[in-house]
Scaffold this motif. Structure first.
Motif, short mmCIF file in Angstrom:
data_model
loop_
_atom_site.label_atom_id
_atom_site.label_comp_id
_atom_site.label_asym_id
_atom_site.label_seq_id
_atom_site.Cartn_x
_atom_site.Cartn_y
_atom_site.Cartn_z
N GLY A 1 0.41 -1.18 -0.03
CA GLY A 1 0.25 -0.50 0.02
C GLY A 1 0.56 1.20 0.48
O GLY A 1 0.11 2.20 -0.68
N ILE A 2 1.56 1.22 0.77
CA ILE A 2 2.55 2.60 0.75
C ILE A 2 3.05 2.44 -0.63
O ILE A 2 3.18 3.64 -1.19
N HIS A 3 3.40 1.56 -1.63
CA HIS A 3 4.86 1.44 -2.70
C HIS A 3 3.21 2.40 -3.47
O HIS A 3 3.80 3.30 -4.22
N PHE A 4 2.28 1.75 -3.89
CA PHE A 4 1.14 2.14 -4.71
C PHE A 4 0.73 3.87 -4.49
O PHE A 4 0.63 4.37 -5.41
N CYS A 5 0.60 4.18 -2.33
CA CYS A 5 0.59 5.76 -2.50
C CYS A 5 1.43 6.60 -2.67
O CYS A 5 1.22 7.46 -3.43
N LEU A 6 3.00 5.84 -2.75
CA LEU A 6 4.26 6.75 -3.19
C LEU A 6 3.79 6.85 -4.95
O LEU A 6 3.74 7.69 -5.71
N SER A 7 2.70 5.67 -5.59
CA SER A 7 3.31 5.95 -7.22
C SER A 7 2.40 6.66 -8.04
O SER A 7 2.37 6.63 -9.01
N GLN A 8 1.56 7.52 -6.86
CA GLN A 8 0.14 8.03 -7.52
C GLN A 8 0.31 9.26 -6.73
O GLN A 8 -0.48 10.02 -7.78
N ILE A 9 1.59 10.06 -6.89
CA ILE A 9 1.64 11.22 -6.46
C ILE A 9 1.74 12.32 -7.22
O ILE A 9 1.91 11.95 -8.28
N LYS A 10 1.02 13.04 -7.82
CA LYS A 10 0.98 14.44 -8.71
C LYS A 10 0.71 15.66 -7.95
O LYS A 10 0.74 15.64 -7.17
N GLY A 11 2.49 15.30 -8.74
CA GLY A 11 2.99 17.00 -8.06
C GLY A 11 1.93 18.01 -8.29
O GLY A 11 1.24 18.34 -9.19
N PHE A 12 2.32 19.87 -7.46
CA PHE A 12 1.24 20.55 -7.70
C PHE A 12 2.41 21.85 -7.99
O PHE A 12 1.60 22.83 -8.24
N ALA A 13 3.88 21.48 -8.09
CA ALA A 13 4.35 23.13 -8.10
C ALA A 13 5.93 21.76 -8.56
O ALA A 13 6.04 20.38 -8.88
N SER A 14 6.48 22.99 -9.34
CA SER A 14 7.60 22.25 -10.15
C SER A 14 8.83 22.83 -8.79
O SER A 14 9.04 23.86 -8.98
N HIS A 15 9.59 21.76 -8.85
CA HIS A 15 10.53 21.96 -7.87
C HIS A 15 11.89 22.24 -8.33
O HIS A 15 11.62 22.19 -9.60
N LYS A 16 12.81 22.94 -8.26
CA LYS A 16 14.27 24.08 -8.66
C LYS A 16 14.86 23.00 -9.70
O LYS A 16 15.03 22.48 -10.49
N ASN A 17 14.26 21.28 -8.91
CA ASN A 17 15.52 20.05 -9.80
C ASN A 17 14.71 19.52 -10.76
O ASN A 17 15.26 18.33 -10.98
N GLY A 18 13.79 20.42 -10.70
CA GLY A 18 12.60 19.33 -11.76
C GLY A 18 11.37 18.26 -11.09
O GLY A 18 10.82 17.49 -11.96
N ARG A 19 12.45 17.68 -9.86
CA ARG A 19 11.22 16.69 -9.09
C ARG A 19 10.27 18.18 -8.90
O ARG A 19 10.57 18.51 -8.13
N PRO A 20 8.40 17.12 -8.70
CA PRO A 20 7.96 18.09 -7.81
C PRO A 20 8.01 18.23 -6.00
O PRO A 20 8.25 17.52 -5.60
N GLU A 21 7.40 19.15 -5.99
CA GLU A 21 7.62 19.62 -4.40
C GLU A 21 6.63 18.56 -3.78
O GLU A 21 7.12 18.21 -2.69
N SER A 22 5.67 18.52 -4.05
CA SER A 22 4.70 17.77 -3.28
C SER A 22 5.58 15.89 -2.95
O SER A 22 5.63 15.11 -2.13
N TRP A 23 6.08 15.71 -4.59
CA TRP A 23 6.55 14.43 -4.17
C TRP A 23 8.07 14.32 -3.21
O TRP A 23 8.04 13.49 -2.09
N ILE A 24 8.89 15.29 -3.26
CA ILE A 24 9.81 14.99 -2.41
C ILE A 24 9.97 15.54 -0.87
O ILE A 24 9.72 14.79 0.03
N PHE A 25 8.61 16.12 -0.70
CA PHE A 25 8.17 16.53 1.04
C PHE A 25 7.65 15.02 1.09
O PHE A 25 7.47 14.95 2.15
N ARG A 26 6.64 14.34 0.43
CA ARG A 26 5.97 13.20 0.95
C ARG A 26 7.34 11.94 1.02
O ARG A 26 7.63 11.35 2.12
N ILE A 27 8.39 11.89 0.36
CA ILE A 27 9.22 10.94 0.27
C ILE A 27 10.07 11.32 1.57
O ILE A 27 10.11 10.32 2.10
N LYS A 28 10.47 12.85 1.37
CA LYS A 28 11.14 13.48 3.42
C LYS A 28 10.18 12.89 4.14
O LYS A 28 10.74 12.35 5.09
#
Length: 293
Positions: free
Chosen positions: A38-65
């Motif tokens: 379930g943890i993997h599935f939820c992470l794989s469904q992340i949809k970024g709402f803003a662009s991070h300076k390194n090209g990865r979505p901020e929401s993705w980075i926040f949730r993984i960290k």
């Protein structure tokens, strides 16, 4: 058989087992406390709402960290840069306790319009109610389901409970999934919870984390900790902490902080399921290996 794909599967299996066995997770208890599929599935469904300076979505980075307990909170900075952040410092926003990850959701008051404890309590309750509404909309369920679901320990945000803090990080408690699996296929459970967990953590990001960062950066400036000083190591005049006095509670303190983020990102982009690697490695270690070219 594709040998390259076979070897990649072995590498992914070893990485997943290492990931699940990290001190950040084993310190919480057995890996069986969490639903890794379930943890993997939820992470794989992340949809970024803003662009991070390194090209990865901020929401993705926040949730993984957040999942990995790698957010740059004071306790983490005290480990990484003890020459800038004294190990004796308490949370600069409340000055009553060390600022670790759990403290983000539990200190009661900063400003009249910023109460992280109340915000977390409200968001957990909203997350619970949204889940309940979504599952009840799938099929008729009796009052017993609603009562038992609401009484699960992961929704206890008053203290909050350990499983509530785990859920906040994105670690789906096994007892929550086991309960829901009595009524729905796990695939349905994952698809239902995933967007609601995303909404829950996005609210925490905006209402607690970003607000905390504004105040924390102002505090850093008051201490003379500027962006330029963070880019350099300790100077000869700095008062250093001896290695024996540094306490690292996780191997992550000694490895590049983005290594696990890169592996998770790569796994999600390539597709496939982490959890399948566990079964793959288990079969590999107990059955004869047959390779045909």
């Amino acid at each position: 058989m594709n040998v390259h794909q076979f070897l990649r599967s072995i590498a992914d299996a070893r990485a997943l087992l290492s990931f699940c066995s990290m001190a950040r997770f084993t310190a919480l208890g057995s890996p069986l406390l969490f639903d890794w599929a379930g943890i993997h599935f939820c992470l794989s469904q992340i949809k970024g709402f803003a662009s991070h300076k390194n090209g990865r979505p901020e929401s993705w980075i926040f949730r993984i960290k957040l999942l990995l307990d790698m957010l740059p909170i004071l306790s983490t900075l005290q480990q990484r840069k003890p020459y800038l952040y004294s190990p004796d410092w308490l949370c600069p926003l409340c000055n009553s306790a060390p600022e670790d990850l759990n403290h983000l959701w539990t200190y009661p008051y900063i400003l009249p319009d910023l109460n992280p404890c109340f915000t977390h309590h409200s968001e957990v309750a909203k997350f619970r109610d949204s889940c309940l509404f979504s599952f009840l909309s799938l099929k008729p369920l009796d009052v017993a389901f609603q009562t038992e679901f609401s009484a699960l320990d992961c929704w206890n945000c008053d203290t909050p409970s350990l499983s509530c803090l785990w859920l906040t990080r994105g670690l789906l408690p096994a007892h929550l999934m086991t309960f829901l699996a009595r009524y729905f296929p796990l695939s349905v459970v994952y698809k239902t919870i995933s967007p609601l967990l995303n909404d829950f953590q996005v609210e925490l990001y905006g209402d607690i984390w970003l607000c905390r960062n504004v105040l924390f950066h102002a505090w850093e400036e008051s201490q003379g900790i500027l962006a330029a000083s963070k880019l350099h190591g300790p100077s000869s005049s700095s008062s250093l902490i001896t290695p024996s006095s540094q306490k690292h509670n996780s191997p992550l303190a000694t490895v590049p902080q983005d290594s696990w983020i890169s592996w998770i990102s790569s796994s999600i982009i390539r597709g496939g399921s982490w959890i399948s690697h566990l079964d793959f490695l288990r079969r590999l270690t107990v059955q004869p290996l047959r390779i045909s070219f």
